[in-house]
Design a protein around this motif. Structure first.
Motif, PDB file in Angstrom:
ATOM      1  N   ILE A  89       0.862  -1.162  -0.003  1.00 22.03           N
ATOM      2  CA  ILE A  89       0.007   0.157   0.146  1.00 22.03           C
ATOM      3  C   ILE A  89       0.831   1.227  -0.080  1.00 22.03           C
ATOM      4  O   ILE A  89       1.747   1.199   0.637  1.00 22.03           O
ATOM      5  CB  ILE A  89      -0.970   0.111   1.366  1.00 22.03           C
ATOM      6  CG1 ILE A  89      -1.844  -1.221   1.221  1.00 22.03           C
ATOM      7  CG2 ILE A  89      -1.728   1.418   1.402  1.00 22.03           C
ATOM      8  CD1 ILE A  89      -2.727  -1.276   2.510  1.00 22.03           C
ATOM      9  N   LEU A 119      -2.960   5.997   0.306  1.00 25.15           N
ATOM     10  CA  LEU A 119      -3.859   5.936   1.431  1.00 25.15           C
ATOM     11  C   LEU A 119      -5.223   6.786   1.166  1.00 25.15           C
ATOM     12  O   LEU A 119      -6.252   5.789   1.337  1.00 25.15           O
ATOM     13  CB  LEU A 119      -3.377   6.106   2.936  1.00 25.15           C
ATOM     14  CG  LEU A 119      -2.192   5.517   3.294  1.00 25.15           C
ATOM     15  CD1 LEU A 119      -1.745   6.113   4.545  1.00 25.15           C
ATOM     16  CD2 LEU A 119      -2.361   3.974   3.322  1.00 25.15           C
ATOM     17  N   ALA A 131       6.001   2.445  -0.491  1.00 24.31           N
ATOM     18  CA  ALA A 131       4.952   1.347  -0.084  1.00 24.31           C
ATOM     19  C   ALA A 131       5.379   0.512   1.052  1.00 24.31           C
ATOM     20  O   ALA A 131       6.566   0.007   1.223  1.00 24.31           O
ATOM     21  CB  ALA A 131       4.812   0.421  -1.289  1.00 24.31           C
ATOM     22  N   LEU A 139       0.460  -4.289   3.796  1.00 27.21           N
ATOM     23  CA  LEU A 139      -0.685  -4.382   4.481  1.00 27.21           C
ATOM     24  C   LEU A 139      -0.761  -4.921   5.937  1.00 27.21           C
ATOM     25  O   LEU A 139      -1.450  -4.507   6.964  1.00 27.21           O
ATOM     26  CB  LEU A 139      -1.785  -4.909   3.576  1.00 27.21           C
ATOM     27  CG  LEU A 139      -3.402  -4.890   4.014  1.00 27.21           C
ATOM     28  CD1 LEU A 139      -3.867  -3.263   4.291  1.00 27.21           C
ATOM     29  CD2 LEU A 139      -4.174  -5.700   3.398  1.00 27.21           C
TER      30      LEU A 139
END
Length: 136
Positions: free
Chosen positions: A25, A28, A37, A40
């Motif tokens: 991720i 956001l 990144a 998660l």
């Protein structure tokens, strides 16, 4: 070479490698993105560890103000979650490894049974010093 032999030579695709890859991720919200990144699972471990630390360690140090407790707990839980998300004991995810460890301890550890190379052995008690003195 026949058509049937060519089909047998094609290696089968393993979905395990592709499904074991972590979700990354970076974006956001529409207005907020991280510089790099992150996994998660890092966020999941962070929230679980934060709740656990805040309600256990936070109760042990009541003389701090709640802002200091939250700041210390945030820092500690982020550091722990980074380490846990990189951890892969026995090539398993930490929750799976922890569950297997608990099942093993209740199944074999409490019954004093050890497994070595697929064979079960009963644990023997260590002899005390008095038993050694009596033998001589």
């Amino acid at each position: 070479m026949s058509e049937k032999a060519k089909k047998e030579e094609v290696p089968k695709f393993s979905y395990k490698l592709s499904l074991d890859q972590p979700f990354w991720i970076q974006q956001l919200t529409d207005n907020f993105a991280l510089r790099k990144a992150v996994r998660l699972s890092l966020f999941a471990y962070f929230f679980l560890i934060f709740i656990l630390l805040y309600f256990t360690v936070g109760k042990l140090i009541p003389y701090f103000q709640w802002q200091v407790k939250v700041a210390l707990t945030l820092f500690a839980s982020w550091q722990i979650s980074v380490k846990v998300s990189d951890l892969r004991p026995d090539d398993k995810l930490p929750p799976v490894f922890l569950w297997d460890f608990i099942v093993y301890q209740f199944g074999y550890g409490l019954k004093a049974i050890e497994i070595y190379k697929g064979q079960k052995y009963e644990k023997t008690k260590l002899r005390s010093v008095e038993e050694f003195v009596e033998e001589e």
